[in-house]
Design a protein around this motif. Structure first.
Motif, PDB file in Angstrom:
ATOM      1  N   THR A 282       0.854  -1.198   0.000  1.00 13.15           N
ATOM      2  CA  THR A 282       0.000   0.000   0.000  1.00 13.15           C
ATOM      3  C   THR A 282       0.883   1.239   0.000  1.00 13.15           C
ATOM      4  OG1 THR A 282      -1.708  -1.188   1.246  1.00 13.15           O
ATOM      5  CG2 THR A 282      -1.862   1.213   1.167  1.00 13.15           C
ATOM      6  N   ASP A 283       0.841   2.003  -1.099  1.00 14.62           N
ATOM      7  CA  ASP A 283       1.612   3.247  -1.142  1.00 14.62           C
ATOM      8  C   ASP A 283       0.703   4.425  -0.759  1.00 14.62           C
ATOM      9  OD1 ASP A 283      -0.009   3.611  -3.350  1.00 14.62           O
ATOM     10  OD2 ASP A 283       1.618   3.506  -4.825  1.00 14.62           O
ATOM     11  N   SER A 284       1.250   5.628  -0.803  1.00 14.90           N
ATOM     12  CA  SER A 284       0.496   6.804  -0.350  1.00 14.90           C
ATOM     13  C   SER A 284      -0.702   7.103  -1.234  1.00 14.90           C
ATOM     14  CB  SER A 284       1.420   8.032  -0.288  1.00 14.90           C
ATOM     15  OG  SER A 284       2.429   7.843   0.675  1.00 14.90           O
ATOM     16  N   ALA A 285      -0.557   6.909  -2.566  1.00  9.59           N
ATOM     17  CA  ALA A 285      -1.677   7.163  -3.477  1.00  9.59           C
ATOM     18  C   ALA A 285      -2.841   6.219  -3.179  1.00  9.59           C
ATOM     19  CB  ALA A 285      -1.225   7.013  -4.923  1.00  9.59           C
ATOM     20  N   LEU A 286      -2.530   4.923  -2.985  1.00  5.16           N
ATOM     21  CA  LEU A 286      -3.579   3.967  -2.653  1.00  5.16           C
ATOM     22  C   LEU A 286      -4.151   4.260  -1.268  1.00  5.16           C
ATOM     23  CD1 LEU A 286      -5.205   1.458  -3.374  1.00  5.16           C
ATOM     24  CD2 LEU A 286      -3.319   0.047  -2.482  1.00  5.16           C
ATOM     25  N   GLY A 287      -3.262   4.659  -0.334  1.00  6.25           N
ATOM     26  CA  GLY A 287      -3.733   5.022   1.005  1.00  6.25           C
ATOM     27  C   GLY A 287      -4.691   6.192   0.971  1.00  6.25           C
ATOM     28  N   SER A 288      -4.438   7.164   0.083  1.00  6.17           N
ATOM     29  CA  SER A 288      -5.334   8.313  -0.057  1.00  6.17           C
ATOM     30  C   SER A 288      -6.691   7.879  -0.582  1.00  6.17           C
ATOM     31  CB  SER A 288      -4.707   9.346  -0.997  1.00  6.17           C
ATOM     32  OG  SER A 288      -5.513  10.488  -1.097  1.00  6.17           O
ATOM     33  N   GLN A 289      -6.697   6.894  -1.487  1.00  7.73           N
ATOM     34  CA  GLN A 289      -7.973   6.387  -1.993  1.00  7.73           C
ATOM     35  C   GLN A 289      -8.733   5.622  -0.911  1.00  7.73           C
ATOM     36  OE1 GLN A 289      -7.134   4.197  -5.611  1.00  7.73           O
ATOM     37  NE2 GLN A 289      -5.958   5.898  -6.467  1.00  7.73           N
ATOM     38  N   PHE A 290      -7.985   4.882  -0.073  1.00 10.45           N
ATOM     39  CA  PHE A 290      -8.626   4.212   1.066  1.00 10.45           C
ATOM     40  C   PHE A 290      -9.223   5.242   2.033  1.00 10.45           C
ATOM     41  CE2 PHE A 290      -5.862   0.275   0.400  1.00 10.45           C
ATOM     42  CZ  PHE A 290      -6.931  -0.496  -0.047  1.00 10.45           C
ATOM     43  N   LEU A 291      -8.500   6.358   2.226  1.00  8.96           N
ATOM     44  CA  LEU A 291      -9.022   7.431   3.086  1.00  8.96           C
ATOM     45  C   LEU A 291     -10.322   7.984   2.511  1.00  8.96           C
ATOM     46  CD1 LEU A 291      -8.872   9.456   5.428  1.00  8.96           C
ATOM     47  CD2 LEU A 291      -7.356  10.877   4.019  1.00  8.96           C
ATOM     48  N   ALA A 292     -10.370   8.128   1.184  1.00  9.62           N
ATOM     49  CA  ALA A 292     -11.610   8.602   0.554  1.00  9.62           C
ATOM     50  C   ALA A 292     -12.749   7.626   0.837  1.00  9.62           C
ATOM     51  CB  ALA A 292     -11.402   8.764  -0.951  1.00  9.62           C
ATOM     52  N   GLY A 293     -12.442   6.330   0.807  1.00  8.46           N
ATOM     53  CA  GLY A 293     -13.467   5.339   1.123  1.00  8.46           C
ATOM     54  C   GLY A 293     -13.925   5.446   2.565  1.00  8.46           C
ATOM     55  N   ALA A 294     -12.969   5.679   3.482  1.00  2.00           N
ATOM     56  CA  ALA A 294     -13.317   5.834   4.896  1.00  2.00           C
ATOM     57  C   ALA A 294     -14.172   7.075   5.104  1.00  2.00           C
ATOM     58  CB  ALA A 294     -12.041   5.915   5.742  1.00  2.00           C
ATOM     59  N   GLN A 295     -13.832   8.166   4.410  1.00  2.00           N
ATOM     60  CA  GLN A 295     -14.638   9.381   4.512  1.00  2.00           C
ATOM     61  C   GLN A 295     -16.005   9.169   3.862  1.00  2.00           C
ATOM     62  OE1 GLN A 295     -13.817  11.516   6.480  1.00  2.00           O
ATOM     63  NE2 GLN A 295     -11.697  12.191   6.374  1.00  2.00           N
ATOM     64  N   GLY A 296     -16.071   8.266   2.868  1.00  2.00           N
ATOM     65  CA  GLY A 296     -17.363   7.903   2.306  1.00  2.00           C
ATOM     66  C   GLY A 296     -18.238   7.210   3.339  1.00  2.00           C
ATOM     67  N   ALA A 297     -17.614   6.330   4.148  1.00  2.00           N
ATOM     68  CA  ALA A 297     -18.346   5.690   5.248  1.00  2.00           C
ATOM     69  C   ALA A 297     -18.823   6.731   6.247  1.00  2.00           C
ATOM     70  CB  ALA A 297     -17.452   4.659   5.938  1.00  2.00           C
ATOM     71  N   PHE A 298     -17.996   7.758   6.481  1.00  2.00           N
ATOM     72  CA  PHE A 298     -18.340   8.861   7.373  1.00  2.00           C
ATOM     73  C   PHE A 298     -19.574   9.596   6.853  1.00  2.00           C
ATOM     74  CE2 PHE A 298     -17.924  13.273   8.778  1.00  2.00           C
ATOM     75  CZ  PHE A 298     -17.571  13.152  10.115  1.00  2.00           C
ATOM     76  N   ALA A 299     -19.553   9.928   5.543  1.00  2.72           N
ATOM     77  CA  ALA A 299     -20.699  10.635   4.946  1.00  2.72           C
ATOM     78  C   ALA A 299     -21.951   9.765   4.968  1.00  2.72           C
ATOM     79  CB  ALA A 299     -20.363  11.044   3.511  1.00  2.72           C
ATOM     80  N   LEU A 300     -21.792   8.482   4.689  1.00  2.00           N
ATOM     81  CA  LEU A 300     -22.931   7.558   4.716  1.00  2.00           C
ATOM     82  C   LEU A 300     -23.525   7.479   6.122  1.00  2.00           C
ATOM     83  CD1 LEU A 300     -24.602   5.490   3.101  1.00  2.00           C
ATOM     84  CD2 LEU A 300     -22.946   3.748   3.811  1.00  2.00           C
ATOM     85  N   GLY A 301     -22.649   7.504   7.125  1.00  2.00           N
ATOM     86  CA  GLY A 301     -23.122   7.480   8.511  1.00  2.00           C
ATOM     87  C   GLY A 301     -23.972   8.695   8.844  1.00  2.00           C
ATOM     88  N   ARG A 302     -23.644   9.847   8.267  1.00  2.00           N
ATOM     89  CA  ARG A 302     -24.446  11.053   8.524  1.00  2.00           C
ATOM     90  C   ARG A 302     -25.842  10.907   7.939  1.00  2.00           C
ATOM     91  NH1 ARG A 302     -20.254  15.859   8.768  1.00  2.00           N
ATOM     92  NH2 ARG A 302     -19.873  15.670  11.006  1.00  2.00           N
TER      93      ARG A 302
END
Length: 475
Positions: A282-302
């Motif tokens: 997992t490099d930084s670019a892929l990690g950033s995409q994973f972060l976007a997915g986590a923030q997507g879970a955050f938005a879905l939770g709202r």
């Protein structure tokens, strides 16, 4: 003459002792102002998500440590108390909400423009200063926008309204890491830094245009007299007759906001570090995409939280969600790979409604203290400047996974407020009084019917306001 009338109609000064109809806005009447203010929530969600991505980006391009890169979060969230308890609070109380929105957008735009020369000269300290200015702008916006959305419309739907608006904040936090994965990490260092400049130039142009739109818009102002009336109508305003220093529920909510926000910011700020260290290949670019997915879970939770609050009392939803944050962040300390990352995904999902719900619950029953109290609640965001550096030190010494112990401790401290608002009658009854009120559900009314000894007599708004003002004067 025409221009004179134009500018007079858009005066930014509002008298706080004057009663308007704003505290009784119906759902339809509040739709446009809420929609306009919701754009602001997207803006600072985007800015916050961008910050989490830049945290890792600057570690790579400038060769700085994790603890030093947390200077971005310290500058950003360290500005919030200065805004929410200082200049923005002064503008909000002296002029009104619209003036505070325009002031915050102005600071945001200036800070975004100033980032460009600091990026050209690779000056991380200067960039942190620009982020501090942006933080002052966003702190000003939050000082006004959170209470505005909470009180603009029927009080019964306050938590639903603020969580729905904050859901667009979550969308902004998803868009920023996705953008960052393509424009920051997939280029050489010089090209990537130039891309950062273009992003902030675009932000500056947009926020200046949005500030002008707020100047042209006729949005309802909500005064202290309106909030005193609303608190009296819901029978939850007994504490507004107490001096501000005795608003103990507010100060507890502020403490919870400090602890919760610190934990949330720390987890998001080091999410990319966590996955690159604990997940193979997992490099930084892929990690950033994973972060976007986590923030997507955050938005879905709202959005999910808003739906739940339609049927379950908001304080209960808040209590369950914060409890789940504690339960799921703990395994991330010892687990690795996909399991550990999944725990953080679930944690972000349950973080979703906590910040706006603390704001809405903390403002319950403040009445004439509402504007001042909202400054304290937003000032609690200062936790985002304190907890990430602590986590950064722990991560440098023991690894990012072990450092998840730091946000766990702060979640536990914030949990004290969730327990109080659900099980202590003094907290619980005030919160529930607003969820059952009929204010704003049936439009405006010129008289309120009260039962006396000899039958029914209408009481005018002027008489009610005079009574509230009389109580305020006595205090």
């Amino acid at each position: 003459m025409g221009f004179g009338n134009f500018f007079r109609k858009r005066s930014l000064r509002v008298r706080d002792d004057k009663r308007t109809k704003a505290a009784e806005l119906t759902l339809r009447e509040s739709l446009y102002p809420i929609a306009l203010v919701t754009v602001l929530f997207f803006l600072w969600g985007f800015s916050y998500g961008l910050l989490d991505t830049l945290n890792k980006h600057f570690q790579n391009t400038l060769g700085i440590s994790k603890s030093r890169s947390s200077g971005l979060q310290a500058a950003y969230f360290g500005a919030y108390p200065l805004a929410s308890l200082g200049h923005a609070a002064w503008i909000l109380r002296r002029f009104g909400y619209r003036a505070t929105f325009i002031w915050g957008l102005f600071l945001y735009g200036v800070g975004a423009l100033l980032t460009i020369p600091t990026i050209i000269y690779h000056n991380f300290g200067g960039f942190c200063f620009c982020i501090f200015i942006i933080g002052n702008g966003l702190g000003s916006l939050e000082t006004a926008a959170n209470p505005y959305v909470a009180v603009c419309g029927p009080p019964k739907y306050s938590e639903i309204r603020i969580n729905l608006s904050q859901a667009f904040n979550g969308i902004g936090t998803v868009v920023a890491p996705v953008l960052g994965s393509y424009v920051f990490f997939n280029f050489d260092e010089e090209r990537a830094l130039k891309n950062v400049q273009w992003v902030y130039l675009a932000i500056a142009c947009f926020v200046f245009l949005l500030g002008f739109a707020f100047y042209l818009s006729d949005i309802p102002e909500i005064t202290d007299a309106d909030m005193a009336f609303q608190a009296a109508e819901t029978h939850a305003g007994e504490d507004q007759n107490q001096k501000f220093r005795k608003q103990y529920r507010l100060f507890h909510a502020t403490f919870a906001q400090f602890c919760y926000t610190g934990a949330q910011v720390a987890i998001a700020g080091y999410f990319i570090n966590y996955v690159t260290e604990t997940r193979a290949n997992t490099d930084s670019a892929l990690g950033s995409q994973f972060l976007a997915g986590a923030q997507g879970a955050f938005a879905l939770g709202r959005f999910g939280g808003v739906l739940l609050m339609r049927y379950v009392r908001p304080r209960m939803v808040f209590g369950v969600f914060l409890t789940m944050c504690i339960i799921f962040v703990a395994p991330a300390i010892t687990q690795r790979g996909n399991i550990g990352m999944s725990m953080l995904y679930v944690t972000l999902f349950f973080e979703s409604i906590c910040f706006p719900t603390i704001v809405a619950l903390g403002m319950r029953g403040l009445g004439r203290h509402t504007k001042r109290g909202s400054g304290f609640l937003v000032g609690g965001v200062f936790g985002g400047a304190v907890v990430p550096p602590l986590m950064g030190v722990a991560a440098d010494r023991h690894g990012t996974a072990f450092s998840m112990l730091v946000p766990l401790c702060f979640f536990l401290a914030a949990w004290s407020y969730a327990l109080a608002v659900n099980f202590w009658p003094w907290y619980r009854d005030t919160a529930d009084a607003f969820t059952t009120t009929e204010v704003g559900l049936h439009g405006h009314h010129d008289g309120v019917v009260e039962q006396g000894d000899e039958g029914v007599a209408p009481v005018s708004d002027e008489e009610k306001v005079a009574a509230v003002a009389d109580r305020v004067e006595k205090v």
